[in-house]
Write a protein that holds these residues in place. Structure first.
Motif, PDB file in Angstrom:
ATOM      1  N   ASP A   2      12.191  -2.783  -5.443  1.00 51.27           N
ATOM      2  CA  ASP A   2      12.061  -4.229  -5.529  1.00 51.27           C
ATOM      3  C   ASP A   2      13.201  -4.947  -4.826  1.00 51.27           C
ATOM      4  O   ASP A   2      13.021  -6.033  -4.268  1.00 51.27           O
ATOM      5  CB  ASP A   2      12.017  -4.668  -7.000  1.00 51.27           C
TER       6      ASP A   2
ATOM      7  N   ARG B 154       5.251  -0.648  -1.815  1.00 43.21           N
ATOM      8  CA  ARG B 154       5.212  -2.084  -1.531  1.00 43.21           C
ATOM      9  C   ARG B 154       6.404  -2.502  -0.676  1.00 43.21           C
ATOM     10  O   ARG B 154       6.262  -3.301   0.263  1.00 43.21           O
ATOM     11  CB  ARG B 154       5.203  -2.895  -2.831  1.00 43.21           C
TER      12      ARG B 154
ATOM     13  N   ASP C 276       6.191  -4.236   2.986  1.00 45.07           N
ATOM     14  CA  ASP C 276       6.825  -5.525   3.265  1.00 45.07           C
ATOM     15  C   ASP C 276       7.827  -5.415   4.419  1.00 45.07           C
ATOM     16  O   ASP C 276       7.875  -6.289   5.297  1.00 45.07           O
ATOM     17  CB  ASP C 276       7.542  -6.042   2.015  1.00 45.07           C
TER      18      ASP C 276
ATOM     19  N   ALA D 197       0.694  -0.311   2.065  1.00 46.36           N
ATOM     20  CA  ALA D 197       0.120  -1.271   1.119  1.00 46.36           C
ATOM     21  C   ALA D 197      -1.128  -0.699   0.442  1.00 46.36           C
ATOM     22  O   ALA D 197      -1.331  -0.864  -0.771  1.00 46.36           O
ATOM     23  CB  ALA D 197      -0.215  -2.575   1.836  1.00 46.36           C
TER      24      ALA D 197
ATOM     25  N   PRO E 143       1.922  -9.168  -7.435  1.00 53.46           N
ATOM     26  CA  PRO E 143       2.761  -8.711  -6.307  1.00 53.46           C
ATOM     27  C   PRO E 143       2.007  -7.778  -5.363  1.00 53.46           C
ATOM     28  O   PRO E 143       2.151  -7.866  -4.141  1.00 53.46           O
ATOM     29  CB  PRO E 143       3.930  -8.005  -6.992  1.00 53.46           C
TER      30      PRO E 143
ATOM     31  N   THR F 154       1.244  -8.447  -1.339  1.00 57.63           N
ATOM     32  CA  THR F 154       1.713  -7.480  -0.336  1.00 57.63           C
ATOM     33  C   THR F 154       0.539  -6.948   0.478  1.00 57.63           C
ATOM     34  O   THR F 154       0.610  -6.852   1.716  1.00 57.63           O
ATOM     35  CB  THR F 154       2.447  -6.312  -1.023  1.00 57.63           C
TER      36      THR F 154
ATOM     37  N   SER G 219      -0.805  -9.683   2.838  1.00 59.15           N
ATOM     38  CA  SER G 219       0.130  -9.931   3.942  1.00 59.15           C
ATOM     39  C   SER G 219       0.072  -8.816   4.975  1.00 59.15           C
ATOM     40  O   SER G 219       0.020  -9.068   6.190  1.00 59.15           O
ATOM     41  CB  SER G 219       1.559 -10.063   3.401  1.00 59.15           C
ATOM     42  N   ALA G 220       0.108  -7.569   4.509  1.00 55.39           N
ATOM     43  CA  ALA G 220       0.072  -6.429   5.430  1.00 55.39           C
ATOM     44  C   ALA G 220      -1.257  -6.385   6.178  1.00 55.39           C
ATOM     45  O   ALA G 220      -1.291  -6.085   7.392  1.00 55.39           O
ATOM     46  CB  ALA G 220       0.291  -5.130   4.654  1.00 55.39           C
TER      47      ALA G 220
ATOM     48  N   GLN H 146       5.710 -16.622  -4.740  1.00 55.80           N
ATOM     49  CA  GLN H 146       6.395 -16.514  -3.444  1.00 55.80           C
ATOM     50  C   GLN H 146       6.412 -17.866  -2.726  1.00 55.80           C
ATOM     51  O   GLN H 146       6.134 -17.973  -1.532  1.00 55.80           O
ATOM     52  CB  GLN H 146       5.719 -15.455  -2.561  1.00 55.80           C
TER      53      GLN H 146
END
Length: 278
Positions: free
Chosen positions: A26, A67, A71, A98, A133, A137, A140-141, A177
């Motif tokens: 994290d 994760r 990221d 991911a 979370p 992730t 986004s990926a 976020q």
């Protein structure tokens, strides 16, 4: 590069001493997010990537490490890699991590790319706050992967899944976020003009909500608002106003500093090219 070797040594020492691996995963990304030196991070981030790869080899089903890998690889590809083939390869690895994180957290997420869309959406409807979370992730990926594989129609066809992921994030906690799920939805809705099926007014609403939820601290939301919406509808006044606000803002904000420094560079680039565009 000595400072990066020191970081790696400290992290590995903490693991040997029994420090929680989840916490390490994290915190890896957080140390990057709060740095204001793009050059330093760009030169040092590959050391982090190699370290995360090694940690994942040791703990291949540790969700937090997977994760973190997704990221970090996605951030490196998006911020520092200009070669399109290399960026595509890095984003493919980010998406792989991911997807593995999703599978390690929930067994019914192990085949999300092949799951029919109605079943995919049903799975997302069951996701709770504990999945937030992971969903962000993964979305986004996946978005980064599609961006660098835009010549692959199979990849482009997966945009609906990215949209569904980000919409679920918004439903669960739109402020997560700093409202960045709204930022992604703004981009997705402004890929095409209204005449070709785009939804620019929905895009505008998402961008404005992203700015509001971050209390203006997420400078990239304003840059993307200008680049994807204002340019799409040829609104020069809105375009320049958003970019000037970015350049006048303090980029150092918790969790957003690196992204904000990058946003200011992009804001200047867009302003410099505005006369030619409009």
């Amino acid at each position: 590069m000595k400072q990066w070797r020191a970081v790696c040594s400290v992290v590995l020492l903490l693991i040997v001493q029994g420090c929680a691996v989840n916490r390490i995963g994290d915190n890896l990304a957080k140390g990057i997010e709060d740095n204001n030196d793009l050059v330093l991070v760009g030169e040092g981030l590959p050391s982090y990537l190699l370290m995360v790869d090694g940690l994942i080899l040791t703990w291949p089903e540790r969700t937090s490490l997977l994760r973190a890998g997704a990221d970090l690889y996605g951030a490196y590809a998006g911020l520092f890699v200009e070669d399109p083939d290399r960026a595509a390869t890095l984003n493919e690895k980010a998406l792989d991590y991911a997807m593995r994180a999703a599978c390690s957290q929930r067994s019914d997420y192990c085949d999300l790319r092949q799951t029919p869309v109605p079943e995919f959406e049903a799975l997302l409807a069951e996701a709770g706050d504990e999945d937030l979370p992971l969903l962000f992730t993964l979305g986004s990926a996946w978005a980064g992967y599609i961006q660098t594989h835009s010549d692959d129609w199979n990849a482009v066809a997966e945009l609906a899944r990215v949209r569904a992921l980000m919409e679920r994030v918004v439903t669960l906690d739109e402020g997560y976020q700093n409202g960045q799920a709204h930022m992604y939805l703004g981009v997705l809705n402004s890929l095409l003009p209204a005449s070709l099926g785009g939804q620019p007014e929905q895009a505008k609403a998402h961008f404005e909500q992203a700015v509001a939820l971050s209390q203006g601290r997420n400078l990239l939301a304003r840059v993307l608002y200008a680049e994807h919406y204002a340019r799409l509808v040829f609104d020069r006044e809105l375009h320049d106003a958003q970019l000037h606000k970015v350049l006048e803002a303090d980029p150092e904000q918790p969790g957003l500093t690196l992204q904000n420094v990058y946003a200011q560079q992009q804001a200047q680039r867009l302003l410099d090219s505005a006369d030619a565009y409009f």
